[in-house]
Design an enzyme around this catalytic site. Structure first.
Site, PDB file in Angstrom:
ATOM      1  N   HIS B 236       0.871  -1.172   0.000  1.00 34.32           N
ATOM      2  CA  HIS B 236       0.000   0.000   0.000  1.00 34.32           C
ATOM      3  C   HIS B 236       0.906   1.219   0.000  1.00 34.32           C
ATOM      4  O   HIS B 236       1.880   1.268   0.747  1.00 34.32           O
ATOM      5  CB  HIS B 236      -0.882  -0.033   1.252  1.00 34.32           C
ATOM      6  CG  HIS B 236      -2.013   0.943   1.229  1.00 34.32           C
ATOM      7  ND1 HIS B 236      -1.808   2.298   1.306  1.00 34.32           N
ATOM      8  CD2 HIS B 236      -3.355   0.763   1.142  1.00 34.32           C
ATOM      9  CE1 HIS B 236      -2.997   2.901   1.269  1.00 34.32           C
ATOM     10  NE2 HIS B 236      -3.944   2.003   1.164  1.00 34.32           N
ATOM     11  N   LEU B 250      -1.350   1.616   8.575  1.00 31.96           N
ATOM     12  CA  LEU B 250      -1.976   2.126   7.357  1.00 31.96           C
ATOM     13  C   LEU B 250      -2.538   3.540   7.480  1.00 31.96           C
ATOM     14  O   LEU B 250      -3.110   3.915   8.493  1.00 31.96           O
ATOM     15  CB  LEU B 250      -3.117   1.200   6.958  1.00 31.96           C
ATOM     16  CG  LEU B 250      -3.614   1.469   5.535  1.00 31.96           C
ATOM     17  CD1 LEU B 250      -2.627   0.923   4.531  1.00 31.96           C
ATOM     18  CD2 LEU B 250      -4.980   0.895   5.321  1.00 31.96           C
ATOM     19  N   GLU B 253      -6.490   5.087   1.990  1.00 31.20           N
ATOM     20  CA  GLU B 253      -6.585   5.718   0.691  1.00 31.20           C
ATOM     21  C   GLU B 253      -7.709   6.756   0.689  1.00 31.20           C
ATOM     22  O   GLU B 253      -7.737   7.659  -0.150  1.00 31.20           O
ATOM     23  CB  GLU B 253      -6.904   4.604  -0.319  1.00 31.20           C
ATOM     24  CG  GLU B 253      -6.755   4.980  -1.746  1.00 31.20           C
ATOM     25  CD  GLU B 253      -6.719   3.721  -2.626  1.00 31.20           C
ATOM     26  OE1 GLU B 253      -6.050   2.741  -2.253  1.00 31.20           O
ATOM     27  OE2 GLU B 253      -7.363   3.736  -3.669  1.00 31.20           O
ATOM     28  N   ARG B 309      -2.688   1.169  -6.635  1.00 25.11           N
ATOM     29  CA  ARG B 309      -1.738   1.174  -5.525  1.00 25.11           C
ATOM     30  C   ARG B 309      -0.322   0.810  -5.950  1.00 25.11           C
ATOM     31  O   ARG B 309       0.645   1.373  -5.455  1.00 25.11           O
ATOM     32  CB  ARG B 309      -2.200   0.183  -4.461  1.00 25.11           C
ATOM     33  CG  ARG B 309      -3.427   0.683  -3.777  1.00 25.11           C
ATOM     34  CD  ARG B 309      -3.948  -0.286  -2.774  1.00 25.11           C
ATOM     35  NE  ARG B 309      -5.052   0.356  -2.070  1.00 25.11           N
ATOM     36  CZ  ARG B 309      -5.821  -0.247  -1.186  1.00 25.11           C
ATOM     37  NH1 ARG B 309      -5.617  -1.514  -0.885  1.00 25.11           N
ATOM     38  NH2 ARG B 309      -6.785   0.412  -0.598  1.00 25.11           N
TER      39      ARG B 309
HETATM   40  C1  LIG Z   1      -5.321  -1.508   7.976  1.00 21.85           C
HETATM   41  C2  LIG Z   1      -6.103  -2.160   6.883  1.00 21.85           C
HETATM   42  C3  LIG Z   1      -7.064  -1.434   6.177  1.00 21.85           C
HETATM   43  C4  LIG Z   1      -7.805  -2.017   5.151  1.00 21.85           C
HETATM   44  N1  LIG Z   1      -8.764  -1.282   4.509  1.00 21.85           N
HETATM   45  C5  LIG Z   1      -9.539  -1.871   3.561  1.00 21.85           C
HETATM   46  C6  LIG Z   1     -10.614  -1.163   2.931  1.00 21.85           C
HETATM   47  O1  LIG Z   1     -10.876   0.005   3.228  1.00 21.85           O
HETATM   48  N2  LIG Z   1     -11.362  -1.804   2.006  1.00 21.85           N
HETATM   49  C7  LIG Z   1     -11.128  -3.102   1.655  1.00 21.85           C
HETATM   50  O2  LIG Z   1     -11.859  -3.626   0.830  1.00 21.85           O
HETATM   51  N3  LIG Z   1     -10.121  -3.796   2.246  1.00 21.85           N
HETATM   52  C8  LIG Z   1      -9.328  -3.218   3.184  1.00 21.85           C
HETATM   53  N4  LIG Z   1      -8.311  -3.942   3.780  1.00 21.85           N
HETATM   54  C9  LIG Z   1      -8.147  -5.351   3.446  1.00 21.85           C
HETATM   55  C10 LIG Z   1      -9.188  -6.170   4.158  1.00 21.85           C
HETATM   56  O3  LIG Z   1      -9.460  -5.622   5.421  1.00 21.85           O
HETATM   57  C11 LIG Z   1      -8.737  -7.598   4.371  1.00 21.85           C
HETATM   58  O4  LIG Z   1      -8.231  -8.106   3.198  1.00 21.85           O
HETATM   59  C12 LIG Z   1      -9.909  -8.437   4.799  1.00 21.85           C
HETATM   60  O5  LIG Z   1     -10.495  -7.897   5.950  1.00 21.85           O
HETATM   61  C13 LIG Z   1      -9.552  -9.877   5.032  1.00 21.85           C
HETATM   62  O6  LIG Z   1     -10.684 -10.532   5.515  1.00 21.85           O
HETATM   63  P1  LIG Z   1     -10.737 -12.083   5.697  1.00 21.85           P
HETATM   64  O7  LIG Z   1     -12.106 -12.400   6.173  1.00 21.85           O
HETATM   65  O8  LIG Z   1     -10.224 -12.748   4.491  1.00 21.85           O
HETATM   66  O9  LIG Z   1      -9.688 -12.351   6.853  1.00 21.85           O
HETATM   67  P2  LIG Z   1      -9.504 -11.684   8.290  1.00 21.85           P
HETATM   68  O10 LIG Z   1     -10.501 -10.665   8.604  1.00 21.85           O
HETATM   69  O11 LIG Z   1      -8.097 -11.345   8.433  1.00 21.85           O
HETATM   70  O12 LIG Z   1      -9.773 -12.899   9.224  1.00 21.85           O
HETATM   71  C14 LIG Z   1      -8.899 -13.982   9.297  1.00 21.85           C
HETATM   72  C15 LIG Z   1      -9.407 -14.888  10.372  1.00 21.85           C
HETATM   73  O13 LIG Z   1      -8.770 -16.132  10.293  1.00 21.85           O
HETATM   74  C16 LIG Z   1      -8.346 -16.531  11.565  1.00 21.85           C
HETATM   75  N5  LIG Z   1      -7.230 -17.450  11.396  1.00 21.85           N
HETATM   76  C17 LIG Z   1      -6.097 -17.262  10.676  1.00 21.85           C
HETATM   77  N6  LIG Z   1      -5.315 -18.357  10.769  1.00 21.85           N
HETATM   78  C18 LIG Z   1      -5.977 -19.244  11.557  1.00 21.85           C
HETATM   79  C19 LIG Z   1      -5.676 -20.554  12.038  1.00 21.85           C
HETATM   80  N7  LIG Z   1      -4.543 -21.167  11.742  1.00 21.85           N
HETATM   81  N8  LIG Z   1      -6.567 -21.142  12.851  1.00 21.85           N
HETATM   82  C20 LIG Z   1      -7.729 -20.525  13.194  1.00 21.85           C
HETATM   83  N9  LIG Z   1      -8.061 -19.301  12.756  1.00 21.85           N
HETATM   84  C21 LIG Z   1      -7.192 -18.672  11.956  1.00 21.85           C
HETATM   85  C22 LIG Z   1      -8.005 -15.243  12.242  1.00 21.85           C
HETATM   86  O14 LIG Z   1      -7.982 -15.397  13.634  1.00 21.85           O
HETATM   87  C23 LIG Z   1      -9.146 -14.370  11.768  1.00 21.85           C
HETATM   88  O15 LIG Z   1     -10.282 -14.587  12.549  1.00 21.85           O
HETATM   89  C24 LIG Z   1      -7.561  -3.364   4.805  1.00 21.85           C
HETATM   90  C25 LIG Z   1      -6.599  -4.093   5.502  1.00 21.85           C
HETATM   91  C26 LIG Z   1      -5.868  -3.512   6.521  1.00 21.85           C
HETATM   92  C27 LIG Z   1      -4.833  -4.321   7.237  1.00 21.85           C
END
Ligand SMILES: Cc1cc2nc3c(=O)[nH]c(=O)nc-3n(C[C@H](O)[C@H](O)[C@H](O)COP(=O)(O)OP(=O)(O)OC[C@H]3O[C@@H](n4cnc5c(N)ncnc54)[C@H](O)[C@@H]3O)c2cc1C
Ligand code: SF4
Ligand code: SF4
Ligand code: FES
Lengths: 249, 605
Positions: B236, B250, B253, B309
């Site tokens: 980013h 972060l 944006e 980005r």
């Molecule tokens: C600071 C920041 C700002 C962002 N802003 C934006 C935005 O404005 N718009 C946008 O679209 N995206 C944004 N993103 C990206 C987006 O937030 C993430 O890509 C997204 O939330 C990922 O969601 P997910 O459900 O895939 O995983 P996550 O929400 O990361 O959840 C992962 C889950 O898996 C669990 N887990 C992992 N490994 C294991 C394991 N071995 N055993 C059991 N549980 C496990 C974790 O505990 C967690 O509960 C941002 C990211 C960051 C870091």
């Protein structure tokens, strides 16, 4: 740059005591950084919760020099470092290990609260219309990051341990977010009065003071809820209306 | 054999972020018995940190928007390495998924006529991101969480999965431990949805938390599934750079979407200097046009700060390298300047970007309503992940599904901001639905898994038996991060990546020897020792894929191959475990676009 003495409470299930660690504090460091540094240098098994390191997830709550705070948002330079820094786990929850406590009470209490129940959609495409001013009231409460610092300082939980009869400020904030949601039609007032113990709150405002999200917990959430409860149950006219099946407007 | 607890579900969802919660809600609605495990407490997953918004072509702010524009923006952003079918499904279904959140209680910011407000973001042609100030992820995860707890879903918090169990080629469960007391748990399930998020903890400057140790990617890989597009790691452009302890956090944006501009140490808006051909006729000609765009003038084109980005990050890198950076090695991001344009600018900034205001005020002592911020690139997101079927999200291993950041396909070579939160909803739902159908179609008792469980338990207990050698898992992790950042970071070159592969071998040896102290109760050192296996596997995948792609495209930039290669536009890179245990690198043809999809892309210019 200075070597600073940290006294960290370590132990299991409430058994333990302070352990001292010395580590280098550099510019801009927050307390959580110091804890991580200590972990990496000398105490890899030091238990601590954290995720975002930016005050967004509410994981790293602890008591720093006796004050409930987020470790990731407490800059070392704001503390009197020459006196050393004391870090303890939150006191209002059962202790697990080192800085980690059992916060499951909050999840159980939340589950009892009746969920969101929206009114019928306003438009044929299934959507609603709400004005920005109307959503802002509930948005304030929805800023909550569930750090439970407010629960930790509330005397009803901390000193009187009324966890079975009192849901605590965080969950009043949650209830307020639902009750003041422009679309919600559910009625939670009886539960608030009887089960959730809103009457125990005597408006000390300690919760508001510690909230890292600056939610005006007492004035904007708890007092209006108390007023609604009073209106509904102690105001004879309102009681009559309730009897006739009138719900909150 | 070590003692363990056993749980049984139809569908096990690993991860409680947006993707996992959405999948669990759907699987439960389909009648499956659902369990969810997560490493952190409920509501703390990465999704909570998302700021800017969720992309969906609802068209509330600009009614020219529709799925076709969103689809072609996503494809262009991904440099056409995306799976076009996924991009189409995503663009078509995102509006319904976002509106559904409103029915579950989410309160997005509003337009004047009371509908969901949408904001500008990089690479999106029209204002498309539904948002709540700059805390959209919190709104989203809380809405899903508060909805899911009333759906008979069994949640196991602070429970980490370390191995998947298999029988006859399909998954039959998982083995893990509870962080609190280290107790082992065997979770039997006929379908598993991986929703574990990303890999960003493998780099030293990152916006990602301790959780992002690439677990889902590695679990899938070891279970025999394909990983794809792993060379595409998104940096980013705007992370904090000062003070050192907040480096990488972060800066949304949304700051640029609200009119923030990038300047170098000479005060120059350098983003006007280099505008890629692909975006030439979509970009503002001058500062005035850029400002008109952010204030909603439909005839204006976006300012170059809102290019994709990958490009913005490289431009910042260039300014710094060529000596035009800020004092702490970044560039300036200025939102305060809008006071020249609008009255009450200070209040406006605080209202639109409240958490950015606090973040800088409290962590850096900078008031963003009066001063510029110092920013630089930070590792943020991985486009690569488990290769899945576009319709069902099933991986190449029967019964194993993946959704959200740990899955590949939607974003191609580069993700547009806001397209992740919508990805979680769209494909989380689909994964839940199809996992439930798969699981409910299985009959008979769970096959015996004792041998696999015994192996997994022995593996997990082994670190305590190591001799003290002065090392510890945190140090190994730290060195891995520094190495990956230096050698497989924003700008890559063959010779350094080959060194990286050697370094990974020695880090691998160190990680197998680094001793763990204490006992199994909430012991982060032990947890990190186990996480290292996943991080090393996936670091190798990233490096091998990056060596293989001899061109620069999207987030992958090669100093030794700085141009795009039309031949390389034809394949995705897949990584899978060979029968000898070694990682194989395979080029697979990009999924072909239909004539209709091509027509849409052409129409959008
Ligand atoms: C600071 C920041 C700002 C962002 N802003 C934006 C935005 O404005 N718009 C946008 O679209 N995206 C944004 N993103 C990206 C987006 O937030 C993430 O890509 C997204 O939330 C990922 O969601 P997910 O459900 O895939 O995983 P996550 O929400 O990361 O959840 C992962 C889950 O898996 C669990 N887990 C992992 N490994 C294991 C394991 N071995 N055993 C059991 N549980 C496990 C974790 O505990 C967690 O509960 C941002 C990211 C960051 C870091
Ligand atoms: S105001 Fe009420 S809820 Fe808040 S700390 Fe005081 S007694 Fe507790
Ligand atoms: S109301 Fe404030 S103090 Fe209480 S849990 Fe929420 S964010 Fe924390
Ligand atoms: S680590 Fe997220 S609030 Fe401190």
């Amino acid at each position: 740059m200075a070597k600073v003495n940290f006294k960290i409470w370590r132990g299991e299930k409430g058994d333990g005591g302070y352990k001292e660690y010395t580590t280098e504090v550099t510019e801009g460091m927050v307390v959580l950084d110091a804890v991580h540094q200590i972990q990496a240098e000398t105490a890899p098994d030091l238990a601590v919760r954290w995720n975002c390191k930016a005050g967004k997830c509410g994981s790293c709550s602890a008591e720093i020099n006796g004050k409930p705070r987020l470790m990731c948002m407490t800059r070392c330079s704001d503390l009197p470092l020459h006196e050393g820094v004391t870090i303890e786990p939150m006191q209002a929850f059962p202790h697990l290990r080192d800085l980690v406590t059992d916060v499951s009470f909050n999840y159980r209490a939340k589950k009892q609260i009746k969920p969101f129940k929206p009114r019928k959609p306003d438009a044929p495409d299934g959507t609603w219309r709400m004005s920005q001013v109307d959503v802002e009231k509930a948005q304030e409460f929805r800023k909550c990051i569930e750090c439970y610092l407010c629960q930790n300082v509330c005397h009803v939980l901390r000193e009187h341990a009324k966890h079975d009869e009192f849901i605590g400020p965080r969950l009043f904030v949650y209830s307020a977010a639902l009750e003041m949601h422009p679309l919600d039609t559910e009625d939670r007032l009886k539960d608030l009065k009887d089960r959730d113990g809103i009457g125990y709150c005597n408006i000390t405002k300690c919760c508001t003071t510690v909230c890292p999200e600056h939610i005006t917990i007492t004035d904007n959430a708890i007092i209006p809820l108390k007023e609604r409860v009073v209106d509904a149950f102690y105001d004879p006219l309102a009681k009559l209306f309730r009897g006739l099946g009138k719900k909150k407007s | 054999m070590a003692s363990y607890k056993t749980l049984e579900f139809d569908v096990l969802v690993i991860g409680a972020g947006g993707a996992g919660l959405r999948a669990a809600i759907e699987a439960s609605a389909a009648g499956a018995k659902v369990g969810v495990v997560s490493k952190s407490l409920l509501g703390k997953a990465h999704t909570v940190m998302a700021e800017g918004g969720v992309a969906a072509s609802i068209g509330n702010v600009d009614d020219r928007d529709n799925w076709r524009v969103h689809f072609s923006d996503t494809m262009r952003g991904g440099q056409y390495l995306n799976n076009p079918r996924m991009a189409e499904i995503h663009a078509k279904e995102a509006p319904a998924r976002v509106l559904e959140l409103e029915a579950w209680g989410a309160l997005f910011d509003r337009t004047k006529d009371g509908r969901i407000l949408q904001r500008n973001f990089g690479g999106h042609k029209f204002p498309r991101l539904a948002h709540v100030g700059d805390r959209t992820g919190l709104e989203m995860i809380r809405t899903l969480q508060d909805h899911a707890i009333h759906k008979q879903i069994d949640f196991h918090m602070e429970c980490t999965v370390v191995t998947l169990l298999k029988h006859d080629g399909r998954v039959t469960g998982a083995f893990g431990y509870y962080r609190e007391h280290g107790q082992f748990v065997v979770i039997r399930a006929n379908a598993i949805v991986l929703a574990t998020g990303g890999i960003g903890k493998s780099f030293s400057i990152t916006s990602n938390s301790w959780e992002y140790t690439a677990d889902g990617h590695a679990l899938a890989y070891r279970a025999g599934a394909d990983l794809m597009d792993m060379e595409f790691v998104q940096f980013h452009p705007t992370g904090m750079v000062w003070p050192p302890s907040v480096r990488g956090i972060l800066v949304t944006e949304g700051v640029r979407g609200e009119g923030g501009v990038l300047r170098n140490s000479q005060g120059k808006r350098f983003m006007f200097d280099d505008i890629p051909d692909l975006y030439k006729n979509q970009t503002a000609k001058d500062e005035e046009e850029g400002w008109r765009y952010v204030t909603g003038d439909k005839d204006a084109n976006r300012p170059p700060e809102l290019l994709t980005r990958d490009h913005v990050a490289r431009c910042i890198n260039r300014e710094v390298k060529e000596g035009r950076g800020s004092p702490h090695g970044g560039v300036y991001l200025d939102i305060a300047w809008i006071k020249e344009k609008i009255p009450n600018a200070q209040e406006h900034i605080k209202k639109k970007l409240p958490s950015m205001y606090h973040q800088f005020k409290e962590l850096a002592g900078v008031d963003i309503t009066t001063e510029a911020m110092e920013v630089g690139p930070t590792c943020h997101y991985v486009m690569g992940g488990v290769r899945v079927d576009a319709e069902t999200q099933m991986s190449t291993v029967p019964g194993l599904f993946a959704a959200g950041e740990c899955a590949a396909g939607l974003h191609g070579a580069n993700r547009l901001g806001g397209n992740s939160l919508s990805d979680l909803l769209v494909f989380g739902k689909r994964a839940g639905e199809h996992a439930a159908a798969f699981a409910l179609g299985q009959t008979g008792p769970f096959p015996d898994a004792n041998a696999q469980v015994a192996d997994a338990a022995a593996w997990a207990e082994e670190p305590f038996a190591r001799d003290q050698n002065g090392d510890n898992p945190f140090r190994v992790q730290h060195d891995l991060q520094a190495m990956m950042h230096a050698k497989v970071g924003i700008v890559r070159i063959d010779s350094e990546m080959r060194e990286a592969l050697d370094d990974l071998k020695s880090l691998g040896e160190r990680s197998l020897a680094a001793p763990v102290s204490g006992n199994r109760d909430f012991n982060p050192g032990w947890h990190t020792a186990m996480d290292m296996r996943n991080m090393l596997t996936v670091a190798e995948a990233v490096t091998l894929a990056a060596v293989e792609r001899q061109e620069s495209r999207g987030a992958h930039f090669r100093d030794d191959f700085p141009a795009k290669d039309p031949e390389a536009a034809k394949f995705n890179i897949v990584l899978r475990q060979g029968s000898d245990g070694a990682m194989q690198v395979v080029r697979t043809p990009v999924v072909a676009r239909t004539d209709e999809q091509d027509a849409v892309i052409k129409e959008m210019g």
